[in-house]
Scaffold this motif. Structure first.
Motif, short mmCIF file in Angstrom:
data_model
loop_
_atom_site.label_atom_id
_atom_site.label_comp_id
_atom_site.label_asym_id
_atom_site.label_seq_id
_atom_site.Cartn_x
_atom_site.Cartn_y
_atom_site.Cartn_z
N ALA A 1 -5.96 -4.59 25.15
CA ALA A 1 -6.00 -4.65 26.61
C ALA A 1 -4.69 -4.12 27.22
N VAL A 2 -3.56 -4.53 26.64
CA VAL A 2 -2.25 -4.08 27.14
C VAL A 2 -2.09 -2.57 26.95
N LEU A 3 -2.48 -2.07 25.78
CA LEU A 3 -2.36 -0.65 25.51
C LEU A 3 -3.30 0.17 26.40
N ASN A 4 -4.49 -0.35 26.66
CA ASN A 4 -5.43 0.33 27.56
C ASN A 4 -4.83 0.46 28.96
N LEU A 5 -4.23 -0.61 29.44
CA LEU A 5 -3.61 -0.59 30.76
C LEU A 5 -2.47 0.44 30.79
N GLY A 6 -1.67 0.46 29.73
CA GLY A 6 -0.58 1.42 29.65
C GLY A 6 -1.06 2.86 29.64
N LEU A 7 -2.14 3.15 28.91
CA LEU A 7 -2.69 4.50 28.87
C LEU A 7 -3.19 4.94 30.25
N SER A 8 -3.81 4.02 30.97
CA SER A 8 -4.32 4.36 32.30
C SER A 8 -3.18 4.73 33.24
N SER B 1 -14.30 6.19 48.41
CA SER B 1 -13.31 5.44 49.18
C SER B 1 -11.94 6.09 49.07
N PRO B 2 -11.61 7.00 49.97
CA PRO B 2 -10.31 7.71 49.91
C PRO B 2 -9.11 6.77 49.91
N GLU B 3 -9.23 5.62 50.59
CA GLU B 3 -8.09 4.70 50.67
C GLU B 3 -7.76 4.06 49.33
N ALA B 4 -8.69 4.12 48.35
CA ALA B 4 -8.46 3.52 47.04
C ALA B 4 -7.79 4.49 46.07
N LYS B 5 -7.77 5.76 46.40
CA LYS B 5 -7.26 6.77 45.47
C LYS B 5 -5.81 6.54 45.02
N PRO B 6 -4.92 6.13 45.92
CA PRO B 6 -3.53 5.89 45.46
C PRO B 6 -3.41 4.80 44.39
N HIS B 7 -4.43 3.96 44.28
CA HIS B 7 -4.39 2.83 43.34
C HIS B 7 -5.30 3.08 42.13
N VAL B 8 -5.63 4.34 41.88
CA VAL B 8 -6.59 4.66 40.83
C VAL B 8 -6.12 4.18 39.46
N ALA B 9 -4.82 4.31 39.16
CA ALA B 9 -4.31 3.90 37.84
C ALA B 9 -4.48 2.41 37.63
N LEU B 10 -4.19 1.62 38.65
CA LEU B 10 -4.31 0.16 38.54
C LEU B 10 -5.78 -0.25 38.43
N ILE B 11 -6.64 0.33 39.28
CA ILE B 11 -8.06 -0.03 39.28
C ILE B 11 -8.70 0.31 37.94
N PHE B 12 -8.48 1.55 37.48
CA PHE B 12 -9.08 1.97 36.22
C PHE B 12 -8.43 1.22 35.05
N GLY B 13 -7.13 0.98 35.14
CA GLY B 13 -6.42 0.28 34.08
C GLY B 13 -6.90 -1.15 33.91
N LEU B 14 -7.17 -1.84 35.02
CA LEU B 14 -7.69 -3.20 34.94
C LEU B 14 -9.07 -3.21 34.29
N LYS B 15 -9.88 -2.21 34.64
CA LYS B 15 -11.20 -2.11 34.01
C LYS B 15 -11.07 -1.91 32.51
N GLU B 16 -10.15 -1.05 32.09
CA GLU B 16 -9.94 -0.77 30.68
C GLU B 16 -9.39 -1.99 29.95
N ALA B 17 -8.61 -2.81 30.64
CA ALA B 17 -8.03 -4.01 30.02
C ALA B 17 -9.05 -5.14 29.93
N ILE B 18 -9.94 -5.23 30.92
CA ILE B 18 -10.91 -6.32 30.96
C ILE B 18 -11.91 -6.21 29.81
N GLN B 19 -12.31 -4.99 29.47
CA GLN B 19 -13.34 -4.80 28.45
C GLN B 19 -12.98 -5.43 27.10
N PRO B 20 -11.81 -5.11 26.50
CA PRO B 20 -11.48 -5.76 25.22
C PRO B 20 -11.25 -7.26 25.36
N LEU B 21 -10.78 -7.71 26.52
CA LEU B 21 -10.58 -9.14 26.71
C LEU B 21 -11.92 -9.87 26.70
#
Length: 248
Positions: free
Chosen positions: A174-181, A90-110
């Protein structure tokens, strides 16, 4: 004759097999190409999922109970793989990669942290598995002393307080994961012809730095929880630290 106690599983081995190795496989073998190790995102996800799935089956056969690390590993790898495939298709999602991946990384520890709250009143609370268990504390003697002194409500309150502290440590994660992403993926150019290669490399860096940046604070919190638990039990039971803890 009494049976020898079952050998405790090494938590580090659990983490390596169920979380670390699958993540490395997913981030390093997801490239598409002619090399034997360039599996593509779909096949790399299948290989990565095979580790926690196989380990979880082995653990179930041996111990007749679920392995929480395998469940978390399966969920984490499945999410990472599906997000990777989605971003690549999905090329249209690429500009939002940090948010998408960051949310995934934050959800896991939560999710994992929430299991400490959900299982609190179950027959096998996660807090007792990770911190307050028979391999660290002389639980039987402690509970006998608490019952004799009729301080059960205070005892339950101490366990609940430490459970909340443990949940809080996962919120920090979760917060630190989001920040790293955002740090590693925030400036990823969607028009870069090597976008997939750079993405894979950055996901690998997030994994590596996650163990350093997130692991250290969580270890500090874990030691603080252990300190709080020991001091609280000393006051409740009147037992000294050497009696509370199982000799190593």
């Amino acid at each position: 004759m009494s049976q020898a106690p079952a050998k405790e599983e090494n938590p580090l081995v659990n983490i390596i097999i169920n979380v670390l190795l699958p993540t490395i496989i997913l981030s390093k073998l997801s490239k598409e190409g002619d090399a034997v190790y360039q599996l593509g995102p779909t096949l790399a996800m299948v290989v990565a999922l095979a580790l926690p799935f196989g380990y979880g089956i082995w653990h179930w056969v041996k111990h007749k109970k679920l392995n929480i690390f395998s469940c978390v590993g399966l969920g984490a790898i499945l999410l990472t793989g599906l997000i990777t495939i989605f971003l690549w298709k999905s090329p249209e999602a690429k500009p939002h990669v940090a948010l998408i991946f960051g949310l995934k990384e934050a959800i896991q520890p939560l999710i994992l942290g929430s299991l400490f709250l959900i299982t609190r009143r179950s027959s096998n609370p996660l807090f007792r598995t990770f911190i307050y268990n028979d391999s660290i504390f002389d639980v039987k003697r402690i509970e006998q002393s608490v019952a004799e002194k009729q301080r059960i409500s205070e005892y339950d309150g101490l366990i609940w307080k430490c459970t909340l502290l443990f949940f809080g440590s996962f919120c920090i994660s979760a917060v630190l994961n989001l920040g790293l992403s955002f740090y590693f993926l925030g400036d990823l150019e969607a028009t870069n012809p090597d976008w997939r290669t750079v993405y894979n490399e950055q996901v690998g860096r997030i994994t590596f730095w996650g163990f350093l940046v997130i692991g250290a604070p969580l270890m500090i919190v874990a030691f603080y929880i252990l300190y709080t638990m020991v001091n609280g039990l000393e006051k409740l039971t009147g037992l000294d630290r050497e009696t509370l803890l199982v000799p190593r």
